[in-house]
Design an enzyme around this catalytic site. Structure first.
Site, PDB file in Angstrom:
ATOM      1  N   LYS A  14       0.848  -1.203   0.000  1.00 29.48           N
ATOM      2  CA  LYS A  14       0.000   0.000   0.000  1.00 29.48           C
ATOM      3  C   LYS A  14       0.879   1.246   0.000  1.00 29.48           C
ATOM      4  O   LYS A  14       2.042   1.216   0.434  1.00 29.48           O
ATOM      5  CB  LYS A  14      -0.948   0.029   1.219  1.00 29.48           C
ATOM      6  CG  LYS A  14      -0.268   0.222   2.597  1.00 29.48           C
ATOM      7  CD  LYS A  14      -0.224   1.664   3.078  1.00 29.48           C
ATOM      8  CE  LYS A  14       1.009   1.969   3.844  1.00 29.48           C
ATOM      9  NZ  LYS A  14       1.424   2.526   4.891  1.00 29.48           N
ATOM     10  N   ASP A 140      -2.418  -1.533  10.304  1.00 27.47           N
ATOM     11  CA  ASP A 140      -2.652  -1.505   8.852  1.00 27.47           C
ATOM     12  C   ASP A 140      -3.297  -2.798   8.336  1.00 27.47           C
ATOM     13  O   ASP A 140      -3.663  -2.873   7.169  1.00 27.47           O
ATOM     14  CB  ASP A 140      -1.314  -1.317   8.097  1.00 27.47           C
ATOM     15  CG  ASP A 140      -0.879   0.148   8.052  1.00 27.47           C
ATOM     16  OD1 ASP A 140      -1.731   1.041   8.281  1.00 27.47           O
ATOM     17  OD2 ASP A 140       0.316   0.390   7.782  1.00 27.47           O
TER      18      ASP A 140
HETATM   19  O1  C5P Z   1      -0.120  -1.283  14.966  1.00 26.88           O
HETATM   20  P1  C5P Z   1       1.317  -1.484  14.619  1.00 26.88           P
HETATM   21  O2  C5P Z   1       1.964  -2.554  15.450  1.00 26.88           O
HETATM   22  O3  C5P Z   1       1.542  -1.724  13.160  1.00 26.88           O
HETATM   23  O4  C5P Z   1       2.053  -0.126  14.951  1.00 26.88           O
HETATM   24  C1  C5P Z   1       3.447  -0.014  15.038  1.00 26.88           C
HETATM   25  C2  C5P Z   1       3.792   1.178  15.905  1.00 26.88           C
HETATM   26  O5  C5P Z   1       3.392   2.389  15.243  1.00 26.88           O
HETATM   27  C3  C5P Z   1       3.044   1.199  17.228  1.00 26.88           C
HETATM   28  O6  C5P Z   1       3.776   0.524  18.204  1.00 26.88           O
HETATM   29  C4  C5P Z   1       2.995   2.693  17.520  1.00 26.88           C
HETATM   30  O7  C5P Z   1       4.218   3.127  18.066  1.00 26.88           O
HETATM   31  C5  C5P Z   1       2.872   3.331  16.155  1.00 26.88           C
HETATM   32  N1  C5P Z   1       1.472   3.651  15.800  1.00 26.88           N
HETATM   33  C6  C5P Z   1       0.842   4.716  16.415  1.00 26.88           C
HETATM   34  N2  C5P Z   1      -0.450   5.010  16.094  1.00 26.88           N
HETATM   35  C7  C5P Z   1      -1.105   4.295  15.138  1.00 26.88           C
HETATM   36  C8  C5P Z   1      -0.465   3.222  14.484  1.00 26.88           C
HETATM   37  C9  C5P Z   1       0.836   2.920  14.837  1.00 26.88           C
HETATM   38  O8  C5P Z   1       1.425   5.385  17.271  1.00 26.88           O
HETATM   39  N3  C5P Z   1      -2.362   4.614  14.835  1.00 26.88           N
END
Ligand code: C5P
Length: 296
Positions: A14, A140
């Protein structure tokens, strides 16, 4: 002799046409507003049922973790546990999307695993149920379950479908280093953001099929963190525009930069110009349709 069931799923990358961070939440995540589309650079997953209770992941890419650290592996474990599946699965991941690149490759692999196991094990889950499972794996992943052009809000899981953008090309350039999303969000100072993307203008341009309007509304607040850390990202953006891209932006938390190109005839010049600077350059098309959930 019964033949073992084998299925294939594509996991497209993406890109974010816009990415805004509205605030910090009490759960540590950030409140986002993002316009996402998929491109035709994709990983490919082959899944085959195993009679014994195991998840085995292999890949041609030597650098990938193939255990709990891999989101596709986590997705398979989650489905097995949640639905009490006693059978196992052998997954081969043909990795083509660069990793730690801002292209959601790992999230898309997890989403493809959810779609694939739903078919392989006849679980009968709806797209909405798969997206909710995906939420447990990463912000995502719900988007990657169905793809298409979409506005993503909340942590990334509140999705509103958008019409397909007008047909066009994107040149993706991945610098020779990765970026940690958690690190970029950790360094973001919301009070110091200088310019914000015009999300509504982006949505209106997509709805109107206005390619120039889409290019004018490209924006990503995370560039303000990643570009000072890695000036090469800014240099690639400048080069893209100088070589004739109609618009250029960093995707996600970076470091991949994409340039949008309306006319195919411009692609070769842009790609050749950038290949002198970076090894990983891809000319891709924006995917116009969401991912269709097929059943066995
Ligand atoms: O959800 P995911 O594990 O992919 O996110 C990775 C990191 O990105 C999270 O640990 C966080 O630090 C940051 N993040 C965030 N807010 C979001 C998505 C991700 O702060 N909406």
């Amino acid at each position: 002799m019964t033949r073992k069931l084998k299925i294939f799923e594509k996991a497209p990358a993406k890109i974010n046409l816009s990415l805004d961070v509205l605030g910090k939440r009490t759960d540590g995540y950030h409140e986002l507003e993002m316009v996402m589309v998929m491109v035709d650079l994709a990983d490919r997953l082959e899944m085959e049922e195993l009679p014994r209770d195991a998840v085995i992941l292999t890949s041609q890419a030597g650098f990938l973790p193939l255990d709990e650290k891999n989101l596709a592996f986590q997705a398979a474990r989650l489905v097995k546990e949640r639905f009490g599946v006693k059978k196992g699965v052998y997954i081969h991941l043909d990795k083509r999307i660069p990793v730690s690149a801002g292209l959601a490759g790992g999230s898309s692999d997890a989403a493809a695993t959810l779609r694939g196991l739903n078919r392989l094990w006849n679980l009968g889950l709806s797209a909405e149920e798969l997206r909710r499972l995906g939420e447990e794996l990463g912000s995502d992943v719900p988007y990657c379950v169905t793809g298409g052009a979409a506005l993503a809000r909340g942590r990334g899981e509140i999705l509103t479908p958008l019409p397909a953008p007008p047909p066009c090309w994107a040149v993706l350039v991945k610098p020779p280093f990765g970026v940690s999303t958690a690190d970029v969000f950790g360094k973001l100072r919301l009070s110091q953001i200088r310019s914000r993307p015009r999300t509504q203008a982006m949505i209106s341009a997509i709805e109107a099929g206005d390619f120039r309007g889409i290019c004018a509304a490209l924006g990503n607040v995370l560039e303000e963190v990643t570009i000072p850390m890695h000036p090469m990202v800014g240099q690639i953006k400048d080069m893209m525009l100088r070589l004739g891209a109609d618009g250029a932006l960093m995707s996600g938390s970076g470091p991949t930069v994409f340039g949008l190109v309306e006319r195919e005839s411009k692609l070769a010049r842009i790609c050749n110009g950038l290949r002198g600077f970076c090894r990983e350059v891809y000319a891709v098309r924006l995917l116009s349709a969401p991912i269709v959930q097929t059943r066995t």
